[in-house]
Design an enzyme around this catalytic site. Structure first.
Site, mmCIF file in Angstrom:
data_model
loop_
_atom_site.group_PDB
_atom_site.id
_atom_site.type_symbol
_atom_site.label_atom_id
_atom_site.label_comp_id
_atom_site.label_asym_id
_atom_site.label_seq_id
_atom_site.Cartn_x
_atom_site.Cartn_y
_atom_site.Cartn_z
ATOM 1 C CB CYS A 15 -0.931 0.009 1.200
ATOM 2 S SG CYS A 15 -2.178 -1.265 1.066
ATOM 3 C CG HIS A 53 -2.862 3.716 2.269
ATOM 4 N ND1 HIS A 53 -3.396 3.392 1.042
ATOM 5 C CD2 HIS A 53 -2.920 2.574 3.014
ATOM 6 C CE1 HIS A 53 -3.742 2.127 1.032
ATOM 7 N NE2 HIS A 53 -3.472 1.602 2.218
ATOM 8 C CG ASN A 102 -6.410 -0.386 1.135
ATOM 9 O OD1 ASN A 102 -5.715 0.077 0.226
ATOM 10 N ND2 ASN A 102 -5.883 -0.972 2.196
HETATM 11 N N1 ACO Z 1 -18.466 -8.342 9.250
HETATM 12 C C1 ACO Z 1 -18.864 -8.667 10.494
HETATM 13 N N2 ACO Z 1 -18.013 -9.077 11.446
HETATM 14 C C2 ACO Z 1 -16.723 -9.163 11.141
HETATM 15 C C3 ACO Z 1 -16.230 -8.853 9.858
HETATM 16 C C4 ACO Z 1 -17.157 -8.425 8.890
HETATM 17 N N3 ACO Z 1 -16.810 -8.093 7.640
HETATM 18 N N4 ACO Z 1 -14.888 -9.017 9.842
HETATM 19 C C5 ACO Z 1 -14.532 -9.416 11.068
HETATM 20 N N5 ACO Z 1 -15.636 -9.527 11.856
HETATM 21 C C6 ACO Z 1 -15.715 -9.922 13.248
HETATM 22 C C7 ACO Z 1 -14.536 -10.756 13.695
HETATM 23 O O1 ACO Z 1 -14.733 -12.112 13.349
HETATM 24 C C8 ACO Z 1 -14.506 -10.495 15.167
HETATM 25 O O2 ACO Z 1 -15.494 -11.323 15.765
HETATM 26 P P1 ACO Z 1 -15.233 -12.002 17.216
HETATM 27 O O3 ACO Z 1 -15.063 -10.850 18.158
HETATM 28 O O4 ACO Z 1 -16.466 -12.797 17.424
HETATM 29 O O5 ACO Z 1 -13.985 -12.813 17.046
HETATM 30 C C9 ACO Z 1 -14.983 -9.051 15.312
HETATM 31 O O6 ACO Z 1 -15.660 -8.758 14.070
HETATM 32 C C10 ACO Z 1 -13.864 -8.042 15.530
HETATM 33 O O7 ACO Z 1 -12.794 -8.333 14.591
HETATM 34 P P2 ACO Z 1 -11.485 -7.428 14.518
HETATM 35 O O8 ACO Z 1 -10.573 -7.996 13.490
HETATM 36 O O9 ACO Z 1 -10.949 -7.253 15.909
HETATM 37 O O10 ACO Z 1 -12.120 -6.038 14.015
HETATM 38 P P3 ACO Z 1 -11.426 -4.640 13.886
HETATM 39 O O11 ACO Z 1 -12.184 -3.635 14.625
HETATM 40 O O12 ACO Z 1 -9.941 -4.716 14.098
HETATM 41 O O13 ACO Z 1 -11.665 -4.293 12.331
HETATM 42 C C11 ACO Z 1 -10.383 -4.250 10.283
HETATM 43 C C12 ACO Z 1 -11.097 -5.124 11.338
HETATM 44 C C13 ACO Z 1 -11.399 -3.365 9.644
HETATM 45 C C14 ACO Z 1 -9.756 -5.171 9.264
HETATM 46 C C15 ACO Z 1 -9.285 -3.385 10.977
HETATM 47 O O14 ACO Z 1 -8.534 -4.182 11.853
HETATM 48 C C16 ACO Z 1 -8.346 -2.715 10.006
HETATM 49 O O15 ACO Z 1 -8.728 -1.831 9.249
HETATM 50 N N6 ACO Z 1 -7.049 -3.057 10.046
HETATM 51 C C17 ACO Z 1 -6.011 -2.372 9.287
HETATM 52 C C18 ACO Z 1 -6.019 -2.711 7.856
HETATM 53 C C19 ACO Z 1 -4.838 -2.007 7.192
HETATM 54 O O16 ACO Z 1 -4.465 -0.909 7.533
HETATM 55 N N7 ACO Z 1 -4.201 -2.643 6.259
HETATM 56 C C20 ACO Z 1 -2.981 -2.033 5.739
HETATM 57 C C21 ACO Z 1 -3.066 -1.705 4.380
HETATM 58 S S1 ACO Z 1 -3.420 -3.083 3.358
HETATM 59 C C22 ACO Z 1 -1.985 -3.437 2.435
HETATM 60 O O17 ACO Z 1 -0.909 -3.009 2.669
HETATM 61 C C23 ACO Z 1 -2.180 -4.420 1.278
#
Ligand code: ACO
Length: 322
Positions: A114, A249, A279
């Site tokens: 990214c 980003h 993204n």
């Molecule tokens: N819909 C509903 N529930 C979901 C979903 C979904 N799409 N995805 C995950 N959940 C659930 C999980 O299973 C989990 O359930 P549990 O508590 O029963 O286990 C709960 O939601 C919380 O999951 P988390 O992963 O802790 O959720 P979080 O608040 O961290 O959000 C997210 C997830 C959006 C992916 C976030 O962590 C994020 O944006 N991370 C950074 C991503 C990023 O910056 N990537 C870098 C760039 S990408 C690159 O370089 C290619």
């Protein structure tokens, strides 16, 4: 006389098909509300079957070239960032060079997930400053929809497709004031794509898609971006209040908000495209920059901080006087 680079033109391209959260909720166990609240994303663009990273890059590049008032043959280097290349080789930059019908020009890809566009901009800036190029086409182009597992709700909600480009040209004033890039391979297992995209995977089932420990990535991204903002300002002897626009980003609205808070920037000075683009990896910064230039928000003479964080981990920033 000192030699710098400046952004002479910008361009962007988004595929026609839009996939909303409601569409995704029909594919995996999720809801519009969950996606919107956790990420800030409502919809993303999905490339058509005939489109590739180089075909999207071509459209964005032609816009950037036209905007700059130059011609394709004026370009002496193409640096293209992608994690979703048309082919492993030749580089997508080379395929773009052929599409633009440019001869006598070097072209190569940069891969920093990214953060790819910031890395590509940094490389291009060094070439110009060193006197080795006069006009460099810098592009980020991604077809992330072919890298995500559309049965995995933790990743498929996040990504979109698109391309953004800038034409960087030599100038006796900055322009690009500084770029800062960094990476740390110790985090290789928190965010990765196991195999290059291909028609038939050589890996086991599910091994050809993006894998991410979202929560860990999130925390490290927020901390790292806060540090790089400080580093960039210090290197240029600037105060937070000297920055007119933040072009981050677009990974998650909560990461963007945290960086804006660190900069004490109101959100109306932050260019956000995440709601309708998701993204787009290395395309997200040039797409956001292009959008804000075209709608008149970013004006000539203003100071813009671009930053990105992604797989590697690899991260970086660019401070630009537009
Ligand atoms: N819909 C509903 N529930 C979901 C979903 C979904 N799409 N995805 C995950 N959940 C659930 C999980 O299973 C989990 O359930 P549990 O508590 O029963 O286990 C709960 O939601 C919380 O999951 P988390 O992963 O802790 O959720 P979080 O608040 O961290 O959000 C997210 C997830 C959006 C992916 C976030 O962590 C994020 O944006 N991370 C950074 C991503 C990023 O910056 N990537 C870098 C760039 S990408 C690159 O370089 C290619």
């Amino acid at each position: 006389m000192s030699r710098y680079s400046r952004i002479a033109g910008t361009g962007g391209y988004l595929p026609e098909t839009v996939r909303t959260n409601y569409d995704i909720a029909k594919m995996v166990d999720t809801t519009n509300e969950w996606i919107l609240e956790r990420t800030g994303i409502f919809s993303r663009h999905i490339a058509a079957a005939h489109e590739t990273a180089s075909s999207m890059a071509e459209i964005a590049s032609l816009q950037a070239i036209a905007e700059s008032g130059r011609n394709a043959e004026d370009i002496d280097l193409i640096v293209l960032a992608t994690s979703s290349p048309d082919r492993v080789f030749p580089s997508t930059a080379c395929l773009l060079q052929q599409r633009l019908n440019i001869r006598n020009c070097a072209s190569f890809d940069v891969q920093a997930a990214c953060s790819g566009f910031i890395f590509a901009l940094s490389v291009a800036d060094q070439y110009i400053r060193a006197g080795n190029a006069k006009r460099v086409l810098v592009v980020g182009s991604e077809i992330n929809s072919r890298l995500v597992d559309w049965t995995d709700r933790t990743t498929c909600i996040l990504f979109g497709d698109g391309a953004g480009a800038v034409l960087l040209e030599v100038s006796d004033e900055p322009g690009v004031m500084s770029t800062h890039i960094s990476s740390d391979g110790r985090y290789r297992d928190l965010l990765y794509l196991p195999s290059a995209p291909r028609e038939k995977s050589c890996c086991g089932v599910g091994e050809r898609y993006i894998k991410m420990q979202g929560n860990d990535v999130f925390k490290i991204a927020v901390n790292t971006l806060g540090k790089i903002v400080d580093e960039t300002l210090a290197a240029n002897h600037l105060e937070k209040s000297d920055i007119d626009w933040l072009v981050p980003h677009q990974a998650n609205i909560r990461i963007i908000t945290a960086t804006a808070k660190k900069l004490k920037m109101p959100m109306d000075r932050v260019v956000c495209t995440i709601e309708t683009q998701g993204n787009t990896s290395s395309a997200s910064v040039p797409l956001a920059f292009n959008q804000a230039v075209r709608d008149g928000r970013i004006q000539r003479g203003q100071t813009v901080l671009m930053e990105a964080f992604g797989g590697g981990f690899a991260w970086g920033s660019a401070l630009v006087r537009y």
